[in-house]
Write a protein that holds these residues in place. Structure first.
Motif, mmCIF file in Angstrom:
data_model
loop_
_atom_site.group_PDB
_atom_site.id
_atom_site.type_symbol
_atom_site.label_atom_id
_atom_site.label_comp_id
_atom_site.label_asym_id
_atom_site.label_seq_id
_atom_site.Cartn_x
_atom_site.Cartn_y
_atom_site.Cartn_z
ATOM 1 N N ASN A 1 -16.989 -40.126 -5.526
ATOM 2 C CA ASN A 1 -15.523 -39.299 -5.932
ATOM 3 C C ASN A 1 -15.101 -39.542 -4.571
ATOM 4 O O ASN A 1 -14.891 -38.379 -5.276
ATOM 5 C CB ASN A 1 -15.750 -38.823 -6.767
ATOM 6 C CG ASN A 1 -16.072 -39.629 -8.138
ATOM 7 O OD1 ASN A 1 -16.684 -41.054 -8.009
ATOM 8 N ND2 ASN A 1 -15.921 -39.064 -9.320
ATOM 9 N N LEU A 2 -14.754 -39.916 -3.853
ATOM 10 C CA LEU A 2 -14.306 -38.969 -2.328
ATOM 11 C C LEU A 2 -13.103 -39.669 -2.728
ATOM 12 O O LEU A 2 -12.334 -40.267 -3.660
ATOM 13 C CB LEU A 2 -14.329 -39.644 -1.198
ATOM 14 C CG LEU A 2 -15.648 -39.381 -0.807
ATOM 15 C CD1 LEU A 2 -16.458 -40.066 0.590
ATOM 16 C CD2 LEU A 2 -16.279 -37.497 -0.789
ATOM 17 N N ILE A 3 -11.891 -39.141 -1.929
ATOM 18 C CA ILE A 3 -9.991 -39.356 -1.916
ATOM 19 C C ILE A 3 -10.495 -40.228 -0.737
ATOM 20 O O ILE A 3 -10.564 -40.111 0.492
ATOM 21 C CB ILE A 3 -9.765 -38.563 -1.769
ATOM 22 C CG1 ILE A 3 -9.679 -37.857 -2.867
ATOM 23 C CG2 ILE A 3 -8.035 -39.115 -1.808
ATOM 24 C CD1 ILE A 3 -9.422 -35.736 -2.212
ATOM 25 N N ARG B 1 -7.596 -42.455 0.332
ATOM 26 C CA ARG B 1 -6.924 -42.256 1.546
ATOM 27 C C ARG B 1 -6.578 -41.487 2.617
ATOM 28 O O ARG B 1 -6.463 -41.360 3.461
ATOM 29 C CB ARG B 1 -5.667 -42.618 0.511
ATOM 30 C CG ARG B 1 -5.567 -44.318 0.366
ATOM 31 C CD ARG B 1 -4.374 -43.916 -0.383
ATOM 32 N NE ARG B 1 -3.276 -43.574 -0.126
ATOM 33 C CZ ARG B 1 -2.459 -44.566 0.815
ATOM 34 N NH1 ARG B 1 -3.040 -46.183 0.627
ATOM 35 N NH2 ARG B 1 -1.318 -45.105 1.474
ATOM 36 N N LEU B 2 -8.188 -40.452 2.327
ATOM 37 C CA LEU B 2 -7.484 -39.019 3.355
ATOM 38 C C LEU B 2 -9.305 -39.485 3.801
ATOM 39 O O LEU B 2 -10.152 -39.508 3.901
ATOM 40 C CB LEU B 2 -7.576 -37.933 1.949
ATOM 41 C CG LEU B 2 -6.553 -37.200 1.064
ATOM 42 C CD1 LEU B 2 -6.785 -36.267 0.663
ATOM 43 C CD2 LEU B 2 -4.769 -38.000 1.537
ATOM 44 N N MET C 1 -12.121 -30.509 0.310
ATOM 45 C CA MET C 1 -11.820 -30.614 -1.081
ATOM 46 C C MET C 1 -13.577 -29.308 -1.493
ATOM 47 O O MET C 1 -11.933 -28.741 -2.399
ATOM 48 C CB MET C 1 -11.926 -30.993 -1.825
ATOM 49 C CG MET C 1 -11.186 -32.563 -1.085
ATOM 50 S SD MET C 1 -9.214 -31.996 -2.137
ATOM 51 C CE MET C 1 -8.435 -32.261 0.129
ATOM 52 N N GLY C 2 -14.091 -29.245 -1.109
ATOM 53 C CA GLY C 2 -15.058 -27.923 -1.556
ATOM 54 C C GLY C 2 -14.820 -26.890 -1.599
ATOM 55 O O GLY C 2 -15.027 -25.375 -1.912
ATOM 56 N N LEU D 1 -1.069 -27.053 -0.305
ATOM 57 C CA LEU D 1 -0.141 -27.537 0.619
ATOM 58 C C LEU D 1 -1.536 -28.281 1.587
ATOM 59 O O LEU D 1 -0.800 -29.092 2.815
ATOM 60 C CB LEU D 1 0.745 -26.600 1.534
ATOM 61 C CG LEU D 1 1.740 -25.133 1.139
ATOM 62 C CD1 LEU D 1 1.817 -24.530 1.623
ATOM 63 C CD2 LEU D 1 2.803 -27.025 0.795
ATOM 64 N N GLY D 2 -2.518 -28.218 1.615
ATOM 65 C CA GLY D 2 -3.586 -28.627 2.139
ATOM 66 C C GLY D 2 -4.072 -28.004 3.575
ATOM 67 O O GLY D 2 -4.173 -28.257 4.651
ATOM 68 N N ARG E 1 -10.683 -42.099 7.786
ATOM 69 C CA ARG E 1 -10.174 -42.343 6.109
ATOM 70 C C ARG E 1 -11.207 -42.524 5.250
ATOM 71 O O ARG E 1 -12.400 -43.313 5.690
ATOM 72 C CB ARG E 1 -9.204 -43.608 5.867
ATOM 73 C CG ARG E 1 -7.548 -43.148 6.718
ATOM 74 C CD ARG E 1 -7.232 -44.370 5.986
ATOM 75 N NE ARG E 1 -5.548 -44.391 5.826
ATOM 76 C CZ ARG E 1 -4.492 -45.021 5.185
ATOM 77 N NH1 ARG E 1 -4.972 -45.437 4.231
ATOM 78 N NH2 ARG E 1 -2.799 -44.837 5.532
ATOM 79 N N ARG F 1 -18.924 -32.000 1.173
ATOM 80 C CA ARG F 1 -18.312 -31.511 0.762
ATOM 81 C C ARG F 1 -18.553 -30.586 -0.372
ATOM 82 O O ARG F 1 -18.499 -29.430 -0.806
ATOM 83 C CB ARG F 1 -17.161 -32.326 -0.680
ATOM 84 C CG ARG F 1 -16.591 -31.980 -1.413
ATOM 85 C CD ARG F 1 -15.191 -33.208 -2.273
ATOM 86 N NE ARG F 1 -16.098 -33.954 -2.940
ATOM 87 C CZ ARG F 1 -15.866 -34.779 -3.336
ATOM 88 N NH1 ARG F 1 -14.692 -35.000 -3.934
ATOM 89 N NH2 ARG F 1 -16.710 -35.627 -4.934
#
Ligand SMILES: Nc1ncnc2c1ncn2[C@@H]1O[C@H](COP(=O)(O)OP(=O)(O)O)[C@@H](O)[C@H]1O
Ligand SMILES: [Mg+2]
Lengths: 258, 288
Positions: free
Chosen positions: A92-94, A96-97, A105-106, A118-119, A145, A161
């Motif tokens: 369950n990672l993203i 494309r990032l 994300m953690g 805004l990251g 990626r 994460r």
């Protein structure tokens, strides 16, 4: 130790008429590494998801020390989720990032909403992420990626994460079911490390009995939503295993894959 | 004595045949009825055809080889035909800007509404239904109708046209966006939410990176449609080349009609080509 204990009391979850988890009562002291085993459909995933509150229980309660987890909502619920990190079978990672952003994300729940949307993460947080990646030999893929690295690497990124959440508990739902034996070992070793070195409680669904025996301090077996065994790995005899997986489960055969 | 299966099969086949014939009959009746209501008779079609030809014949400009490349004063030259090229070019530019602004604004509106209007992300059923209905409302009114109302409110000019096309675009893109979101992989979403992320965090980090290339593609497609829409929306006074076209049509300035239509076709084709290229590039971005 004075760390809070996780109490599950009469925890039940129904899907329509189907009772997926049936009146489960468990106490999990801090720092334990617990393996939850059982055949496919026994309710293992449902149980873990309820602890993280990705699923709401139909009945019963979850308490962490004095904290009534079942009553949480909004901000308090997100804080709880941050404290009990979750690892998934499919990582369950993203995809494309990049890996670093995935690890960061953690930290979402540790920042003001606007900057996190805004990251924008602090240099300290990036350093923290990189340190976690280094610890699991992933520093060289930090800017790749996440969809491009191997499954074993992805699962370790997911563990990083989870660590950035600074959790008290780690829930892992079949963390090695999608991995080959070698990668499975690397990931299980990583989970044991955070259990031993960081003192995190680890709750881990496993379909592979041998993995559970090798890594866990305690094994809980489920069948049809109920707990049918709870004890040290060495007390899980062949006769009891047959009772868990059904009569046709002979010695040496693998339990069915989830 | 036929076996029971065979009998059952025969009965089923007959039932299907009857149903097929029945529905076919209903369809035919509907077609005939609508032809009758709209007076689409073959005779009328035949009678009208020559007149279409006549009109086109009038549109053809008189050009002479000798003076073809002469100045705007030389009768029979290209420059004479396109004698107001400068103002038409400006109007065409205005038209494409109307389409671009309306598409951009509309797509932003669609972007905001599409996430709560996606069944997999909507926080609850009420919000989902509300956003869906809202998008339908925007979409079901044609931009020309919006333009009629907005020209009355804001006066003649491009502003009314931009708002009209933009409003329709909110609904049109929002629905497509929502469907893209509904097909998104939900595993990243679960990962972000399980880490304590809010709904907005999930949208921003787990969903947006997946759907953005598709959104871009649909927005460009909508832009192509809106350029066409912007050329006719001037007919009701909402700015752009359409307003000019409407005038020359109503004054029967045949050569100017053909000049403007030709320019529109050229510009629309050029924009289509450029946008198609961009869409191809956006689709390439879709793979992780
Ligand atoms: N979202 C759901 N909707 C309906 N039934 C579900 C859902 N999730 C799980 N179940 C049912 O609950 C039971 C337990 O599932 P699960 O917790 O996934 O078992 P396990 O992880 O042990 O294989 C199964 O019978 C499954 O079909
Ligand atoms: Mg499962």
């Amino acid at each position: 130790m004075n760390e809070p204990v996780l109490h599950l009391r009469g925890l039940t979850r129904r899907f329509g008429a189907k009772v997926a988890v049936d009146d489960v009562t468990l106490d999990i002291p801090s720092g334990q590494m617990v393996g939850i085993i059982g055949p496919s459909g026994a309710g293992k995933s449902t149980l873990l998801r309820m602890v993280n509150r990705l699923l709401a229980p139909s009945a019963g309660s979850i308490r962490f020390g004095e904290l009534e987890v079942t009553a949480l909502s909004g901000r308090a619920l997100r804080d709880w989720r941050t404290r009990c990190a979750m690892i998934f079978q499919q990582f369950n990672l993203i995809p494309r990032l990049d890996v670093l952003t995935n690890v960061l994300m953690g930290r979402l729940n540790h920042r003001p909403v606007l900057t996190s949307l805004l990251g924008l993460f602090s240099a300290a947080e990036r350093a923290m992420a990189l340190q976690a990646l280094e610890r699991f030999d992933l520093a060289d893929v930090a800017l790749v990626r996440a969809g491009r690295i191997s499954g074993g690497q992805q699962q370790r990124v997911a563990i990083c994460r989870a660590l950035l959440q600074e959790p008290r508990l780690m829930l892992a739902d079949e963390p090695v079911a999608s991995l080959d034996p070698r990668n499975a070992k690397v990931v299980m070793d990583a989970l044991r490390r955070i259990n031993r070195e960081d003192g995190l409680t680890v709750l881990c669904n496993l379909h592979d009995l041998d993995v559970a025996r090798d890594y866990c301090d305690r094994i809980v077996a489920m069948r049809e939503g109920r707990i049918v065994f709870d004890g040290r790995p060495d007390t899980l005899t062949e006769a009891r295993v047959r009772g868990i997986y059904g009569a046709d489960h002979g010695a040496g055969t693998e339990p069915a894959l989830t | 004595m036929t076996p029971p299966f065979e009998t059952a099969w025969q009965i089923r086949r007959r039932a299907r045949l009857l149903a097929g014939l029945g529905w076919g009959g209903v369809l035919l009746a509907c077609l005939l009825l609508s032809a009758w209501v709209s007076e689409a008779y073959p005779a009328a079609l035949l009678a009208g055809l020559p007149r279409v030809g006549e009109y086109f014949a009038k549109l053809v400009p008189t050009l002479h080889w000798a003076t073809l490349f002469g100045g705007t004063k030389a009768e029979g030259s290209l420059a004479y035909w396109f004698y107001r090229l400068d103002s038409w070019a400006w109007l065409l530019f205005e038209t494409s800007q109307m389409a671009a602004l309306a598409t951009l604004g509309g797509a932003v509106g669609g972007l905001l509404l599409c996430f709560p209007a996606a069944a997999n992300l909507a926080p609850n059923r009420a919000v989902y239904l509300l956003c869906r209905r809202l998008l339908e409302l925007f979409r079901s009114v044609p931009d020309l109708v919006y333009a009629l109302i907005l020209v009355w409110a804001f006066g003649v000019g491009p502003l009314a046209g931009i708002l009209a096309i933009g409003l329709h675009t909110v609904g049109a893109t929002g629905k497509l966006f929502a469907e893209v979101v509904e097909n998104a992989d939900m595993q990243p979403w679960e990962g972000v939410r399980a880490a304590g992320g809010t709904w907005l965090h999930g949208v921003r980090f787990a969903i947006l990176p997946q759907v953005l290339p598709n959104f871009l593609s649909y927005t460009l497609l909508r832009f192509e449609i809106n350029v066409r829409g912007a050329t006719v929306i001037g007919f009701v006074g909402a700015g752009g080349i359409g307003q000019e076209l409407y005038q020359v049509i109503s004054f029967n300035y045949y050569e100017e009609i053909s000049a403007i239509v030709l320019l529109i076709v050229l510009v629309v084709a050029a924009i289509d080509l450029a946008s198609e290229r961009l869409r191809g590039w956006a689709a390439g971005q879709g793979t992780p």
